[in-house]
Design an enzyme around this catalytic site. Structure first.
Site, PDB file in Angstrom:
ATOM      1  N   PHE B 129      -3.909   5.010  -1.395  1.00  9.79           N
ATOM      2  CA  PHE B 129      -3.340   4.222  -2.476  1.00  9.79           C
ATOM      3  C   PHE B 129      -3.123   5.164  -3.659  1.00  9.79           C
ATOM      4  O   PHE B 129      -4.027   5.888  -4.067  1.00  9.79           O
ATOM      5  CB  PHE B 129      -4.256   3.066  -2.850  1.00  9.79           C
ATOM      6  CG  PHE B 129      -3.669   2.204  -3.923  1.00  9.79           C
ATOM      7  CD1 PHE B 129      -2.495   1.501  -3.676  1.00  9.79           C
ATOM      8  CD2 PHE B 129      -4.242   2.122  -5.172  1.00  9.79           C
ATOM      9  CE1 PHE B 129      -1.913   0.723  -4.672  1.00  9.79           C
ATOM     10  CE2 PHE B 129      -3.677   1.348  -6.174  1.00  9.79           C
ATOM     11  CZ  PHE B 129      -2.508   0.650  -5.921  1.00  9.79           C
ATOM     12  N   ASP B 203     -13.027   4.781   0.028  1.00 12.13           N
ATOM     13  CA  ASP B 203     -12.451   3.658  -0.706  1.00 12.13           C
ATOM     14  C   ASP B 203     -12.426   2.457   0.241  1.00 12.13           C
ATOM     15  O   ASP B 203     -11.712   2.469   1.251  1.00 12.13           O
ATOM     16  CB  ASP B 203     -11.039   4.013  -1.182  1.00 12.13           C
ATOM     17  CG  ASP B 203     -10.391   2.883  -1.989  1.00 12.13           C
ATOM     18  OD1 ASP B 203     -10.759   1.710  -1.774  1.00 12.13           O
ATOM     19  OD2 ASP B 203      -9.504   3.176  -2.804  1.00 12.13           O
ATOM     20  N   TYR B 228     -11.522  -8.244  -5.400  1.00  9.05           N
ATOM     21  CA  TYR B 228     -10.563  -9.354  -5.505  1.00  9.05           C
ATOM     22  C   TYR B 228      -9.641  -9.479  -4.300  1.00  9.05           C
ATOM     23  O   TYR B 228      -8.718 -10.285  -4.336  1.00  9.05           O
ATOM     24  CB  TYR B 228      -9.739  -9.258  -6.791  1.00  9.05           C
ATOM     25  CG  TYR B 228      -9.108  -7.912  -7.055  1.00  9.05           C
ATOM     26  CD1 TYR B 228      -8.026  -7.479  -6.313  1.00  9.05           C
ATOM     27  CD2 TYR B 228      -9.604  -7.091  -8.047  1.00  9.05           C
ATOM     28  CE1 TYR B 228      -7.460  -6.249  -6.560  1.00  9.05           C
ATOM     29  CE2 TYR B 228      -9.038  -5.862  -8.306  1.00  9.05           C
ATOM     30  CZ  TYR B 228      -7.959  -5.440  -7.563  1.00  9.05           C
ATOM     31  OH  TYR B 228      -7.406  -4.226  -7.806  1.00  9.05           O
ATOM     32  N   LYS B 229      -9.896  -8.678  -3.250  1.00  6.13           N
ATOM     33  CA  LYS B 229      -9.098  -8.827  -2.034  1.00  6.13           C
ATOM     34  C   LYS B 229      -9.898  -9.684  -1.049  1.00  6.13           C
ATOM     35  O   LYS B 229     -10.002 -10.897  -1.235  1.00  6.13           O
ATOM     36  CB  LYS B 229      -8.768  -7.447  -1.482  1.00  6.13           C
ATOM     37  CG  LYS B 229      -7.892  -6.600  -2.418  1.00  6.13           C
ATOM     38  CD  LYS B 229      -7.627  -5.228  -1.799  1.00  6.13           C
ATOM     39  CE  LYS B 229      -6.972  -4.287  -2.791  1.00  6.13           C
ATOM     40  NZ  LYS B 229      -5.596  -4.701  -3.126  1.00  6.13           N
ATOM     41  N   ARG B 377       4.045  -6.952   5.009  1.00  2.88           N
ATOM     42  CA  ARG B 377       2.603  -6.819   5.189  1.00  2.88           C
ATOM     43  C   ARG B 377       1.949  -8.199   5.220  1.00  2.88           C
ATOM     44  O   ARG B 377       2.158  -9.016   4.321  1.00  2.88           O
ATOM     45  CB  ARG B 377       2.012  -5.980   4.052  1.00  2.88           C
ATOM     46  CG  ARG B 377       0.610  -5.516   4.325  1.00  2.88           C
ATOM     47  CD  ARG B 377       0.081  -4.676   3.189  1.00  2.88           C
ATOM     48  NE  ARG B 377      -0.194  -5.478   2.002  1.00  2.88           N
ATOM     49  CZ  ARG B 377      -1.028  -5.113   1.023  1.00  2.88           C
ATOM     50  NH1 ARG B 377      -1.622  -3.925   1.081  1.00  2.88           N
ATOM     51  NH2 ARG B 377      -1.222  -5.879  -0.024  1.00  2.88           N
TER      52      ARG B 377
END
Lengths: 418, 418
Positions: B129, B203, B228-229, B377
């Site tokens: 990312f 990560d 928050y995922k 996605r």
């Protein structure tokens, strides 16, 4: 002699009185700790509900755009900028005060390395809020101890020219001292610092929302501050950072995350800093806390900061006068400056048993706080504190001191930040 | 051939089915973007209300102690630690993923400078990312370009020994690639990195809460991730950082704020790092966002992560199978690995018109997201996504592709983070 009736009359004639409705305080509480954590805003619960149920629950991922989540740091930054004389496009609300100081100081030292090479001292107050000192120590340690963090006491800082040798690259000052309430003259001090060849970062934690601040007019370089004290943003709400237009695009800051990228959604492999204040952003921000903080900021859109400052000084004048008149035989000392131009929005009083005395006040529903060493600290937030509150506080203090009606500490009174 | 009835039966027999009640989704929405922003938790609104009205409104400043605000980073950290095999006392929830990476990488490089001096390369994935790359670039720039950030593609990273020269001090890897869903073997990769003399930071943004993670058992050094995922903490909720017990007390990290001080309330002028994971804290944290994040974490206390992982793979297997069976004549490619051991909890499919196709799906209430370049996605969150949802999604996709029923992009689909 002042009496309670006189205070009631002043409350009735207070032009800011209507703002009391913008806050919800528990029945019977006098809240004099708004310089640690501002009171609950009346609109906070509804805003939190809206964000959770509609924006998160219904909007889901789309709310990053449709509810303006991605722009919250800038949206809120504009509102703060208006309160601190920052000018448009110069402030973002993000991260914590400590982290924003790291960004600001790193960028400032980078710029100074170009503009005034060879200077190796970062000067700050011995009496600054400790976290500011710690961050400067962390930063300079990381820079290989090329720099020295030098601490000077407030008196020396106020008479800066003696401390401002040509070794000094950067000065970091709290505009209002968290413990004593001492206020610096931002314009004169900034001018002295610049004349000495250094840059300045102002910590506005205890002045933003409490008094008129004119960052751009003072020629300041950078500033940081929190939103949960006088700005009533809610517990731990994100902090702000302001950078003067002349410096914004000089260097990137080291916490170079995607929110500060020129094109964050391109997913490029190299960091290109955004133009302007957005480059001082790093990563994703806590939307719920930001949104509720906005409720506090929006109250100030209706408030005249000159009136806020004027009432603040009247409240602290009253507090000091009553303390002198009604607590004459006790070992107290008012450590907050008497001169208006040197006073923030609090009254700090030392007493040998300050911790126990504050605990006893809190038991009576009068919430101030204790600060090491021996300081009873009373924050005066003009939007929801009245003159009668001050009267009742000094009377309670008198009763506690006269009757030595304190005992062993029952409360651990910790502040949120400063 | 699979049909919708078969999917309905699988939903009826799903041992995780009851967890659907822990989330609130809009009527008629299939939400396949929980790997960008997890769905609203059913308890979030009540928790936010409680924090605003009672903890902030009534408790006021006292809630830093009485409501446990000051300890929230540790309290939540313990809950995450249980999900990622971190062990007690090794995780805190604080700041953003980007900022936590800065702290972790700075501390890791400091430690490596002692343990493996002379190594000057920080290795990470070209496909990581971007914000992770940007932060490493910011850190190494600040360290005077003594270090080089070297990007390698995922294939090279997976076959690490070739890239792991004796120049490499630190490797930073996303456990699951945000775009493709490719999963690294944490234990084997960590072993290879250590054998090469480097340290590793994982990560976990796309694996925490999605699959079983065993940080301590894998011998990992440090890890970061967001809440928050898959952890459903709410928009922009604070991130976490994990540091192995062996490394926690080796060096302070540079964002050395008062929350990481050994005695934060002493207000000492010198920074003394706390023992243990608390030294990775910096400044005051957003209480409201943290408190609502805890609601998401508490759901996992009732969930068996092996069952979560098992259902996740069943969902992605089904998605891939249906895509192959029902979209045979379209220019699509499944870029998520077929092998379970290399697959996270998503299915990514390329299509030349992916952006427009995703916009058309979103118009039908099926929310996935688009990632550059050309990727549709679909995040699969086993606690609230069912087998019938997958069937309906592939059917909608088939209809859109068969009828070319997309037009010019109407939605700008931005992700929260990754």
């Amino acid at each position: 002699m002042i009496d309670r009736t006189a205070c009631e009359i002043r409350d009735e004639n207070d032009p800011l009185r209507a703002f009391r409705e913008d806050f919800v305080l528990p029945e019977g509480t006098i809240y004099l700790d708004g310089n640690s954590l501002g009171a609950r805003t009346a609109g906070a619960a509804a805003r939190a509900h809206e964000v959770v149920t509609n924006e998160w629950g219904t909007g889901l991922i789309r709310s990053w755009n449709t509810a303006g989540w991605f722009d919250l740091p800038v949206t809120l930054g504009e509102k703060i900028s208006g309160l601190v004389g920052g000018g448009s496009g110069s402030t973002v609300v993000t991260d914590s005060t400590s982290i924003n100081l790291f960004k600001a100081a790193a960028a400032a030292l980078d710029i100074q390395a170009e503009d005034a090479p060879g200077r190796t001292v970062v000067l700050t107050q011995q009496e600054n809020f400790p976290s500011d000192i710690y961050l400067l120590q962390g930063l300079t340690r990381q820079l290989g101890d090329h720099y020295e963090v030098r601490l000077v006491d407030d008196e020396v800082a106020a008479g800066l020219p003696t401390a401002l040798t040509d070794e000094v690259a950067l000065v970091v000052l709290s505009h209002v001292n968290y413990r004593t309430g001492r206020l610096f003259d931002m314009a004169a001090t900034t001018e002295a610092i610049h004349a000495g060849g250094a840059a300045v970062i102002w910590d506005l934690c205890h002045s933003a929302g409490a008094l008129e601040v004119d960052l751009a007019g003072s020629g300041a370089d950078m500033a940081i501050g929190c939103t949960y004290k006088f700005l009533n943003g809610g517990p731990g709400a994100p902090a702000f950072i302001w950078v003067s237009g002349a410096l914004q695009n000089r260097r990137p800051q080291p916490l170079s995350g995607w929110w500060g990228h020129a094109r964050p959604f391109d997913m490029a492999a190299d960091y290109t800093p955004a133009e302007g204040i957005r480059r001082f952003l790093t990563g994703t921000q806590p939307v719920l806390s930001l949104s509720v903080a906005e409720v506090g900021l929006d109250i100030f859109a209706r408030a005249d900061m000159a009136a806020v400052r004027s009432k603040s000084l009247e409240l602290s004048d009253l507090f000091m006068t009553l303390a002198e008149q009604r607590l004459p035989d006790h070992p107290i000392e008012i450590v907050t400056p008497r001169e208006h131009e040197h006073r923030g929005s609090q009254v700090s009083i030392t007493h040998p048993e300050a911790f126990a005395v504050m605990s006893a006040l809190i038991e009576r529903g009068i919430i101030g706080d204790y600060r090491e060493p021996s300081v009873l600290r009373f924050g005066l937030t003009p939007l929801y504190v009245g003159f009668t509150d001050v009267w009742d506080t000094v009377e309670a203090l008198r009763d506690i001191l006269d009757n030595r009606s304190w005992d062993a500490p029952r409360h651990q009174v910790r502040g949120a930040v400063t």
